[in-house]
Write an enzyme that holds these catalytic residues in place. Structure first.
Site, PDB file in Angstrom:
ATOM      1  N   CYS A 107       1.661   3.000  13.189  1.00  0.00           N
ATOM      2  CA  CYS A 107       2.842   3.772  12.828  1.00  0.00           C
ATOM      3  C   CYS A 107       3.160   4.820  13.880  1.00  0.00           C
ATOM      4  O   CYS A 107       4.301   5.208  14.051  1.00  0.00           O
ATOM      5  CB  CYS A 107       2.623   4.484  11.500  1.00  0.00           C
ATOM      6  SG  CYS A 107       1.581   3.579  10.386  1.00  0.00           S
ATOM      7  N   THR A 115      11.765  -7.850 -11.259  1.00  0.00           N
ATOM      8  CA  THR A 115      11.237  -9.210 -11.409  1.00  0.00           C
ATOM      9  C   THR A 115      10.042  -9.392 -10.487  1.00  0.00           C
ATOM     10  O   THR A 115      10.105  -9.046  -9.308  1.00  0.00           O
ATOM     11  CB  THR A 115      12.330 -10.241 -11.081  1.00  0.00           C
ATOM     12  OG1 THR A 115      13.440 -10.000 -11.939  1.00  0.00           O
ATOM     13  CG2 THR A 115      11.827 -11.664 -11.268  1.00  0.00           C
ATOM     14  N   GLN A 175      -8.005  -0.029   3.242  1.00  0.00           N
ATOM     15  CA  GLN A 175      -8.843  -0.587   4.314  1.00  0.00           C
ATOM     16  C   GLN A 175     -10.169  -1.129   3.794  1.00  0.00           C
ATOM     17  O   GLN A 175     -10.860  -1.859   4.496  1.00  0.00           O
ATOM     18  CB  GLN A 175      -9.132   0.481   5.376  1.00  0.00           C
ATOM     19  CG  GLN A 175      -7.945   0.847   6.234  1.00  0.00           C
ATOM     20  CD  GLN A 175      -7.525  -0.265   7.173  1.00  0.00           C
ATOM     21  OE1 GLN A 175      -8.327  -1.083   7.606  1.00  0.00           O
ATOM     22  NE2 GLN A 175      -6.249  -0.302   7.504  1.00  0.00           N
ATOM     23  N   GLY A 210       0.800  -1.227   0.000  1.00  0.00           N
ATOM     24  CA  GLY A 210       0.000   0.000   0.000  1.00  0.00           C
ATOM     25  C   GLY A 210       0.831   1.275   0.000  1.00  0.00           C
ATOM     26  O   GLY A 210       0.506   2.242  -0.701  1.00  0.00           O
ATOM     27  N   SER A 211       1.890   1.306   0.785  1.00  0.00           N
ATOM     28  CA  SER A 211       2.711   2.522   0.850  1.00  0.00           C
ATOM     29  C   SER A 211       3.360   2.786  -0.502  1.00  0.00           C
ATOM     30  O   SER A 211       3.395   3.929  -0.978  1.00  0.00           O
ATOM     31  CB  SER A 211       3.791   2.374   1.921  1.00  0.00           C
ATOM     32  OG  SER A 211       3.201   2.099   3.168  1.00  0.00           O
ATOM     33  N   ALA A 241      -2.472  -6.540  -0.136  1.00  0.00           N
ATOM     34  CA  ALA A 241      -3.009  -7.876   0.141  1.00  0.00           C
ATOM     35  C   ALA A 241      -3.154  -8.182   1.630  1.00  0.00           C
ATOM     36  O   ALA A 241      -4.100  -8.858   2.046  1.00  0.00           O
ATOM     37  CB  ALA A 241      -2.102  -8.932  -0.508  1.00  0.00           C
TER      38      ALA A 241
HETATM   39  C1  PLP Z   1      -1.997  -0.219   5.865  1.00  0.00           C
HETATM   40  C2  PLP Z   1      -2.336   0.985   5.070  1.00  0.00           C
HETATM   41  C3  PLP Z   1      -1.457   1.486   4.104  1.00  0.00           C
HETATM   42  C4  PLP Z   1      -0.070   0.924   3.906  1.00  0.00           C
HETATM   43  O1  PLP Z   1      -0.084  -0.352   3.325  1.00  0.00           O
HETATM   44  P1  PLP Z   1       1.241  -1.274   3.433  1.00  0.00           P
HETATM   45  O2  PLP Z   1       0.932  -2.455   2.567  1.00  0.00           O
HETATM   46  O3  PLP Z   1       1.373  -1.625   4.879  1.00  0.00           O
HETATM   47  O4  PLP Z   1       2.380  -0.479   2.919  1.00  0.00           O
HETATM   48  C5  PLP Z   1      -1.851   2.575   3.354  1.00  0.00           C
HETATM   49  N1  PLP Z   1      -3.054   3.140   3.540  1.00  0.00           N
HETATM   50  C6  PLP Z   1      -3.934   2.698   4.454  1.00  0.00           C
HETATM   51  C7  PLP Z   1      -5.264   3.367   4.601  1.00  0.00           C
HETATM   52  C8  PLP Z   1      -3.594   1.603   5.255  1.00  0.00           C
HETATM   53  O5  PLP Z   1      -4.451   1.177   6.176  1.00  0.00           O
END
Ligand code: PLP
Length: 389
Positions: A325, A237, A179, A71-72, A200
């Site tokens: 965090c 990759t 989320q 996600g980040s 995921a």
């Molecule tokens: C957990 C989260 C992320 C980050 O995802 P990661 O896979 O941990 O990098 C980004 N945005 C929201 C809203 C999240 O809850």
């Protein structure tokens, strides 16, 4: 001792069937997906299958899905990529004060590059109105980024309306749906979404793998240089094993979302009413209806979150206060401050997030353990004694 897990917004347990499939693929499907031999093609087939599954979950086309390292990375890729690609057109970005740090910190980095960012405030429920977004649009606005659902308080934003406004003004619309994906139904076409981030591990897949949806025709500036993987949009990759896990988690979510979320919502509502009955001076944070089915977030007066988490942990209960965090730092959550909580109240917050593994037993156990822990902490609070003795 009983172990109960109430921190599913931070990460979820992987489904054992997914872990099994990944283990097999890790050992057997080690070919480079770019290879023309059978072993490579076998890996490519896994990736293609997963791409189709992620697309189906969002009502997107497979070509619109790009795999990422989570996600980040997805948020960073979209924010920086969309801003740099359109820098000639304009330098203004609109987002909200309650975004995940992946979005907020990417915006701060863009401010250093000369972009201007509007951080829209939210109401007491953590909601931003579509009209407020529209009012913030300027001549040079190139991107709107509003999260689908908040990771701390669970509030679901009016995404479809915001998307409609963005489309009307010819501005790209990104939503961090980390989320929400796998928890509530999402349709990128119906909801006017141009760009979307998912990961995921927030819906029973593996950590370190995610995807972004990039609507056909949208070009982002590249962040990672290297080979031509993912049609040149994300070099490196492919993480065949992780991508397989994401695909399987997407398929599972698509097939079981409705029954699971109904069951989880009932358990969550029992949790909320139980806490509101058994503990005085608590307040539910976030919107009562427009919220994720698995999220409960409370402010508990005269309590300090860290102490509460420690005592819960000693009772075998994993929970969180503010976001993962920020715990470890003394700053209260930016989300709780944005909904107007005073610092002391924001410090005494408790986030309990459920998953399909959560049982009624888990809820009962929490409702048995939490009230005496709160009472114990309050008995040590000078403010509480002052008020009640
Ligand atoms: C957990 C989260 C992320 C980050 O995802 P990661 O896979 O941990 O990098 C980004 N945005 C929201 C809203 C999240 O809850």
């Amino acid at each position: 001792m009983k172990e109960v897990y109430f921190d599913n917004a931070a990460t979820t347990k992987i489904l054992p069937t997914i872990a099994d499939e990944m283990y097999k693929a890790l050992l057997d499907c080690y070919g480079n997906p770019s290879g023309i031999y059978k072993l490579g093609q076998q890996a490519k087939k896994i990736i293609d299958g997963a791409r189709t599954e992620v697309a189906l979950l969002l009502n997107a086309s497979p070509e619109e899905i790009v795999f990422t390292g989570g996600g980040s990375e997805g948020d960073t890729m979209v924010l920086i990529g969309a801003a740099r690609a359109q820098a000639k057109k304009g330098r203004h970005i609109i987002t909200t004060a309650v975004e995940h740090h992946a979005v907020l910190h990417a915006c701060e980095a863009l401010e250093k590059e000369g972009f201007r960012v509007t951080y829209l405030p939210v109401d007491e429920f953590g909601m931003v109105g579509a009209q407020a977004v529209e009012a913030a649009i300027a001549e040079d606005t190139i991107l709107i980024s509003v999260m689908y659902a908040n990771n701390e308080i669970g509030t679901i934003m009016p995404v479809k309306e915001i998307g409609e406004i963005a489309r009307k003004h010819g501005v790209l619309f990104h939503t961090d749906a980390v989320q929400a994906v796998g928890h509530v139904p999402i349709d990128v076409k119906e909801e006017n979404i141009d760009l979307l981030t998912l990961t995921a591990h927030k819906f029973h897949g593996p950590k370190g793998t995610g995807a972004v949806y990039i609507r056909k025709g949208i070009r982002l500036a590249n962040l990672i240089y290297g080979g031509g993987q993912e049609k040149g949009r994300r070099a490196g990759t492919e993480n065949t094993t992780g991508i397989l896990g994401l695909g399987l988690a997407s398929a599972h979510a698509r097939q079981h979302m409705q029954e699971n979320s109904e069951r989880i919502r009932k358990l969550r509502d029992k949790l909320i009413s139980g806490i509101e009955e058994k503990i005085s001076e608590v307040r539910l944070n976030g919107h009562r209806e427009q919220r994720l089915p698995n999220n409960a977030n409370f402010s508990i007066d005269y309590i300090e979150g860290e102490g509460l988490l420690l005592l819960l942990d000693m009772a075998g209960i994993a929970a969180s206060s503010g976001s993962a965090c920020t715990s470890g730092s003394l700053d209260p959550s930016h989300v709780l401050l944005a909904i107007g909580l005073p610092h002391e109240t924001a410090h005494g917050s408790l986030r309990l997030t459920l998953s399909e593994f959560t049982t009624e037993d888990d809820i009962d156990y929490l409702l048995e353990k939490l009230p005496p822990i709160v009472a114990r902490l309050r008995s040590m609070s000078p403010l509480y004694s002052e008020k009640y003795n």
